[in-house]
Design a protein around this motif. Structure first.
Motif, PDB file in Angstrom:
ATOM      1  N   THR A  95     117.811  27.731  32.059  1.00  0.00           N
ATOM      2  CA  THR A  95     117.703  26.859  30.884  1.00  0.00           C
ATOM      3  C   THR A  95     116.622  25.808  31.075  1.00  0.00           C
ATOM      4  OG1 THR A  95     119.443  25.327  31.648  1.00  0.00           O
ATOM      5  CG2 THR A  95     120.132  27.213  30.263  1.00  0.00           C
ATOM      6  N   HIS A  96     116.501  25.295  32.303  1.00  0.00           N
ATOM      7  CA  HIS A  96     115.426  24.355  32.632  1.00  0.00           C
ATOM      8  C   HIS A  96     115.358  24.219  34.144  1.00  0.00           C
ATOM      9  CE1 HIS A  96     119.045  21.898  32.478  1.00  0.00           C
ATOM     10  NE2 HIS A  96     118.424  20.792  32.850  1.00  0.00           N
ATOM     11  N   LEU A  97     114.338  23.508  34.634  1.00  0.00           N
ATOM     12  CA  LEU A  97     114.051  23.528  36.071  1.00  0.00           C
ATOM     13  C   LEU A  97     114.575  22.307  36.816  1.00  0.00           C
ATOM     14  CD1 LEU A  97     110.481  25.135  35.942  1.00  0.00           C
ATOM     15  CD2 LEU A  97     112.577  26.173  36.860  1.00  0.00           C
ATOM     16  N   TYR A  99     117.129  20.314  39.259  1.00  0.00           N
ATOM     17  CA  TYR A  99     117.638  20.834  40.539  1.00  0.00           C
ATOM     18  C   TYR A  99     119.002  21.505  40.425  1.00  0.00           C
ATOM     19  CZ  TYR A  99     121.268  17.335  40.951  1.00  0.00           C
ATOM     20  OH  TYR A  99     122.413  16.617  40.740  1.00  0.00           O
ATOM     21  N   ASP A 100     119.829  21.076  39.464  1.00  0.00           N
ATOM     22  CA  ASP A 100     121.188  21.605  39.370  1.00  0.00           C
ATOM     23  C   ASP A 100     121.264  22.890  38.550  1.00  0.00           C
ATOM     24  OD1 ASP A 100     120.459  19.726  37.326  1.00  0.00           O
ATOM     25  OD2 ASP A 100     122.533  19.653  36.635  1.00  0.00           O
ATOM     26  N   HIS A 101     120.108  23.403  38.130  1.00  0.00           N
ATOM     27  CA  HIS A 101     120.089  24.605  37.285  1.00  0.00           C
ATOM     28  C   HIS A 101     119.268  25.746  37.868  1.00  0.00           C
ATOM     29  CE1 HIS A 101     122.100  22.632  33.836  1.00  0.00           C
ATOM     30  NE2 HIS A 101     121.632  21.563  34.451  1.00  0.00           N
ATOM     31  N   CYS A 102     118.508  25.500  38.928  1.00  0.00           N
ATOM     32  CA  CYS A 102     117.580  26.564  39.372  1.00  0.00           C
ATOM     33  C   CYS A 102     117.469  26.683  40.886  1.00  0.00           C
ATOM     34  CB  CYS A 102     116.209  26.353  38.735  1.00  0.00           C
ATOM     35  SG  CYS A 102     115.372  24.883  39.328  1.00  0.00           S
ATOM     36  N   SER A 195     123.813  24.193  27.621  1.00  0.00           N
ATOM     37  CA  SER A 195     123.305  23.618  28.872  1.00  0.00           C
ATOM     38  C   SER A 195     123.106  22.120  28.643  1.00  0.00           C
ATOM     39  CB  SER A 195     122.029  24.333  29.328  1.00  0.00           C
ATOM     40  OG  SER A 195     121.595  23.835  30.575  1.00  0.00           O
ATOM     41  N   ASP A 196     122.021  21.553  29.156  1.00  0.00           N
ATOM     42  CA  ASP A 196     121.889  20.094  29.109  1.00  0.00           C
ATOM     43  C   ASP A 196     121.289  19.580  27.806  1.00  0.00           C
ATOM     44  OD1 ASP A 196     123.002  20.308  31.553  1.00  0.00           O
ATOM     45  OD2 ASP A 196     121.354  19.393  32.662  1.00  0.00           O
ATOM     46  N   ALA A 197     121.245  20.422  26.777  1.00  0.00           N
ATOM     47  CA  ALA A 197     120.955  19.886  25.443  1.00  0.00           C
ATOM     48  C   ALA A 197     122.075  18.946  25.014  1.00  0.00           C
ATOM     49  CB  ALA A 197     120.784  21.009  24.431  1.00  0.00           C
ATOM     50  N   THR A 198     123.283  19.140  25.568  1.00  0.00           N
ATOM     51  CA  THR A 198     124.324  18.109  25.492  1.00  0.00           C
ATOM     52  C   THR A 198     125.138  18.186  26.792  1.00  0.00           C
ATOM     53  OG1 THR A 198     126.128  17.134  24.207  1.00  0.00           O
ATOM     54  CG2 THR A 198     125.967  19.535  24.147  1.00  0.00           C
ATOM     55  N   HIS A 199     125.078  17.141  27.592  1.00  0.00           N
ATOM     56  CA  HIS A 199     125.789  17.172  28.881  1.00  0.00           C
ATOM     57  C   HIS A 199     127.300  17.191  28.680  1.00  0.00           C
ATOM     58  CE1 HIS A 199     121.897  16.153  30.433  1.00  0.00           C
ATOM     59  NE2 HIS A 199     122.332  16.160  31.665  1.00  0.00           N
ATOM     60  N   LEU A 200     127.774  16.294  27.801  1.00  0.00           N
ATOM     61  CA  LEU A 200     129.204  16.119  27.537  1.00  0.00           C
ATOM     62  C   LEU A 200     129.437  16.324  26.046  1.00  0.00           C
ATOM     63  CD1 LEU A 200     129.677  12.795  29.562  1.00  0.00           C
ATOM     64  CD2 LEU A 200     130.178  15.122  30.366  1.00  0.00           C
ATOM     65  N   GLY A 239     126.842  21.252  28.883  1.00  0.00           N
ATOM     66  CA  GLY A 239     126.407  21.668  30.213  1.00  0.00           C
ATOM     67  C   GLY A 239     127.198  21.118  31.373  1.00  0.00           C
ATOM     68  N   HIS A 240     127.838  19.962  31.200  1.00  0.00           N
ATOM     69  CA  HIS A 240     128.453  19.305  32.368  1.00  0.00           C
ATOM     70  C   HIS A 240     129.821  18.697  32.086  1.00  0.00           C
ATOM     71  CE1 HIS A 240     125.070  19.570  35.208  1.00  0.00           C
ATOM     72  NE2 HIS A 240     124.271  19.390  34.163  1.00  0.00           N
ATOM     73  N   ASP A 241     130.481  19.101  31.007  1.00  0.00           N
ATOM     74  CA  ASP A 241     131.744  18.432  30.670  1.00  0.00           C
ATOM     75  C   ASP A 241     132.933  19.080  31.389  1.00  0.00           C
ATOM     76  OD1 ASP A 241     133.928  17.116  29.427  1.00  0.00           O
ATOM     77  OD2 ASP A 241     132.651  16.739  27.665  1.00  0.00           O
TER      78      ASP A 241
HETATM   79 ZN    ZN Z   1     122.188  19.563  34.510  1.00  0.00          ZN
END
Ligand code: ZN
Length: 268
Positions: A95-97, A99-102, A195-200, A239-241
């Motif tokens: 989804t993006h680069l 550190y927590d995704h790749c 993904s991180d387009a919305t974390h929570l 992405g992170h909830d």
């Molecule tokens: Zn993330």
């Protein structure tokens, strides 16, 4: 003969790490409540008639130690718990680069990686000359991806593209300049792995913004785009909830808190 369901998929959220933090850290301009509001870390799996697609690759123990995060179950183990063999996976969507995704660069030796043009340009270009912009990136992750480009293992995408019937990639930007979401057709309708387009959930529900952001306006516009792409708010997966792991049923007995099904409705 193909039946009419050849575009319907299962989706799993595989939780691999955890980070305790206070709520002001999760919002641009802070949060007046100052409560414990942890982040969960996931990779996702889409499984259907066109094979298995892994969405993001997470980070490993060394990176968890470096960044002060806690691995709850290594990514490869989480995938194996639902029958996904990492060394046989053919398609990885990044989804993006950040550190927590790749990370976990060598866990998917046969995979083609799907990435937006804008994201590799961002991660290797002028903005990385600024320390503040580099914070969520790791040079080793970016170099590992460049090596995959030269190894012929990256398929680039620009904007909205279909990967397979029922699976489309959508460039959203905002949080990272070339961030992409994945829209997946399931038996309950169209689900968006944001993904991180919305974390929570709070971010997209309340129009608030995570502090790590390339472009605030694009984050907010992204919320509107995602809402149009998903069949309902309940079809958006942040992405992170940590609530994701509570709302959805375990993929199998014993996987509670680790792997949940997203192609079935969440608990009310
Ligand atoms: Zn993330």
């Amino acid at each position: 003969m193909a039946d009419t369901l050849d575009d319907v998929h299962e989706i799993f959220a595989v939780r691999y790490a955890h980070h305790d933090r206070q709520s002001p850290e999760n919002f641009l301009f802070g949060d007046p409540h100052d409560i414990l509001q942890p982040l969960a870390y996931f990779v996702w799996v889409i499984r259907g008639p066109h094979g298995t697609f892994v969405v993001d690759t997470g980070f490993d123990e060394a990176m968890a130690n470096k960044r002060g995060r806690t691995i709850v179950r290594p990514v490869a183990e989480g995938l194996q718990s639902i029958g996904v063999k990492p060394d046989e996976v053919k398609d990885v969507i990044v989804t993006h680069l950040h550190y927590d995704h790749c990370g976990n660069h060598d866990v998917f030796p046969k995979a083609t990686y799907h990435l937006q043009d804008t994201e590799i340009a961002y991660a290797t270009g002028r903005y990385m000359a600024h320390q503040v912009m580099r914070i969520p990136f790791e040079i080793d992750d970016v170099i590992a991806m460049v090596r995959k480009v030269f190894g012929g293992r990256v398929q680039f995408h620009d904007g909205t593209e279909q990967l397979a019937p029922g699976i489309t990639l959508h460039k959203i930007g905002g949080h990272s300049k070339g961030l992409q979401c994945v829209r997946v057709k399931t038996k309950r309708g169209y689900v968006v792995l944001a993904s991180d387009a919305t974390h929570l959930y709070d971010h997209i529900y309340e129009g608030r913004v995570f502090p790590v952001t390339f472009n605030v306006g694009d984050v907010l516009e992204g919320y509107s785009t995602i809402k149009r792409m998903a069949d309902s708010l309940d079809h958006i997966v942040p992405g992170h909830d940590p609530a994701v792991i509570e709302k959805y049923p375990a993929a199998a007995p014993g996987l509670e808190k680790f792997v949940v099904r997203l192609d079935v409705p969440p608990r009310a």
